[in-house]
Motif scaffolding. Sequence first.
Motif, PDB file in Angstrom:
ATOM      1  N   CYS A  51       0.943  -0.829   0.294  1.00 51.28           N
ATOM      2  CA  CYS A  51       0.228   0.073   0.038  1.00 51.28           C
ATOM      3  C   CYS A  51       0.527   1.419  -0.095  1.00 51.28           C
ATOM      4  O   CYS A  51       1.160   2.237  -0.577  1.00 51.28           O
ATOM      5  N   VAL A  52       1.458   1.234   0.713  1.00 47.18           N
ATOM      6  CA  VAL A  52       2.510   2.565   0.817  1.00 47.18           C
ATOM      7  C   VAL A  52       3.286   2.756   0.017  1.00 47.18           C
ATOM      8  O   VAL A  52       3.807   3.823  -0.682  1.00 47.18           O
ATOM      9  N   VAL A  53       4.071   1.239  -1.257  1.00 49.59           N
ATOM     10  CA  VAL A  53       5.196   2.306  -2.112  1.00 49.59           C
ATOM     11  C   VAL A  53       4.052   2.828  -3.205  1.00 49.59           C
ATOM     12  O   VAL A  53       4.453   3.324  -3.540  1.00 49.59           O
ATOM     13  N   TYR A  54       2.604   1.664  -3.263  1.00 46.93           N
ATOM     14  CA  TYR A  54       2.386   2.148  -4.310  1.00 46.93           C
ATOM     15  C   TYR A  54       1.639   3.505  -4.448  1.00 46.93           C
ATOM     16  O   TYR A  54       1.413   4.055  -5.418  1.00 46.93           O
ATOM     17  N   ALA A  55       1.049   3.989  -2.943  1.00 40.93           N
ATOM     18  CA  ALA A  55       0.396   5.384  -2.969  1.00 40.93           C
ATOM     19  C   ALA A  55       1.871   5.685  -2.730  1.00 40.93           C
ATOM     20  O   ALA A  55       1.077   7.416  -4.174  1.00 40.93           O
ATOM     21  N   ARG A  56       2.916   6.268  -2.678  1.00 36.35           N
ATOM     22  CA  ARG A  56       3.645   6.922  -2.414  1.00 36.35           C
ATOM     23  C   ARG A  56       4.511   7.011  -4.114  1.00 36.35           C
ATOM     24  O   ARG A  56       4.918   9.296  -4.691  1.00 36.35           O
ATOM     25  N   ILE A  57       4.070   6.823  -4.634  1.00 35.92           N
ATOM     26  CA  ILE A  57       4.276   6.046  -6.554  1.00 35.92           C
ATOM     27  C   ILE A  57       3.423   7.502  -6.750  1.00 35.92           C
ATOM     28  O   ILE A  57       3.258   7.876  -7.607  1.00 35.92           O
ATOM     29  N   ILE A  58       2.260   7.215  -6.833  1.00 33.72           N
ATOM     30  CA  ILE A  58       1.339   7.921  -7.635  1.00 33.72           C
ATOM     31  C   ILE A  58       1.200   9.319  -6.997  1.00 33.72           C
ATOM     32  O   ILE A  58       1.215   9.828  -7.705  1.00 33.72           O
ATOM     33  N   LEU A  59       1.158   9.640  -6.253  1.00 32.14           N
ATOM     34  CA  LEU A  59       1.006  10.879  -5.136  1.00 32.14           C
ATOM     35  C   LEU A  59       1.917  11.640  -5.524  1.00 32.14           C
ATOM     36  O   LEU A  59       1.995  12.882  -5.356  1.00 32.14           O
ATOM     37  N   SER A  60       3.372  11.093  -5.829  1.00 33.02           N
ATOM     38  CA  SER A  60       5.072  11.885  -6.915  1.00 33.02           C
ATOM     39  C   SER A  60       4.118  12.513  -7.638  1.00 33.02           C
ATOM     40  O   SER A  60       4.970  13.506  -7.861  1.00 33.02           O
ATOM     41  N   ALA A  61       2.678  12.003  -8.153  1.00 29.60           N
ATOM     42  CA  ALA A  61       2.714  12.747 -10.154  1.00 29.60           C
ATOM     43  C   ALA A  61       1.584  13.580  -9.445  1.00 29.60           C
ATOM     44  O   ALA A  61       0.195  13.315 -10.468  1.00 29.60           O
ATOM     45  N   LEU A  62       0.468  13.067  -8.052  1.00 29.28           N
ATOM     46  CA  LEU A  62      -0.361  13.798  -7.447  1.00 29.28           C
ATOM     47  C   LEU A  62      -0.885  15.067  -8.522  1.00 29.28           C
ATOM     48  O   LEU A  62      -1.547  15.888  -9.013  1.00 29.28           O
ATOM     49  N   PRO A  63       0.168  16.105  -8.438  1.00 31.54           N
ATOM     50  CA  PRO A  63      -0.048  17.830  -9.465  1.00 31.54           C
ATOM     51  C   PRO A  63      -0.182  17.311 -10.223  1.00 31.54           C
ATOM     52  O   PRO A  63      -1.234  18.092 -10.611  1.00 31.54           O
ATOM     53  N   ALA A  64      -0.028  16.611 -11.174  1.00 26.82           N
ATOM     54  CA  ALA A  64      -0.169  16.442 -13.216  1.00 26.82           C
ATOM     55  C   ALA A  64      -1.684  15.473 -12.528  1.00 26.82           C
ATOM     56  O   ALA A  64      -2.720  16.872 -13.691  1.00 26.82           O
TER      57      ALA A  64
END
Length: 227
Positions: free
Chosen positions: A155-168
Amino acid sequence: MRRLKGNAQKSQRSKERIHLNEHFTYVKLGRFVLPSVIMMVFISVYGIVDGFFVSNFAGDIPFAALNLIFPFIMILGSVGFMLGTGGNAVVSKVLGEGDKEKANRIFSMLVYTTIAFGVVLSLAGIVFARPVAVLFAASEEGMSAAEKEELIEYCVVYARIILSALPAFMLQNAFQGFFVTAEKARLGLLVTIAAGLGNVIFDALFVAVFQWGLVGAAFATALNQIL
């Protein structure tokens, strides 16, 4: 002859294009909103596409982790919908009043605001990804302590990778409405479809071919949000 042909093509494009200030019939309204509806559908399938490849090529626990943490990501990303919907109404009103310069200033301010909120929420989401994952995983029954710990890590790995692109992702959500206001709903639709198809291609490449598992699915989604 070429000039006449060019004028005819311009006239045809003008007839096909729907303007905000014209009288709307049910047919025109349908043509106007359909691209936005399709855009929403394509954005919503990000998680479905990831889930399909992860469930078939990565295993049950990574698939469970994706479904568990995805709502948290969407809650943060929905701020982009909020800013886009509310801001789009303001920009449309000002454009209707004929003040294009003011509408441009408001639009620019909303874009900067969305980026700023995106960065702040991205950092907050990355920091709080683990506590949220622990909270969500606590409700999972029938799993051993080791399986829950593995679930949380995914969960943590998946969330952090996607959240790195949250502004986009937030800008993508906000621009759905702005494309319509700019009378370019079809362009917005084409961009979203291209990104959605790209998500399928990158998921197949990263998860099925390279065997990157849940990490590959996260990178595929983040990359296409940026696109």
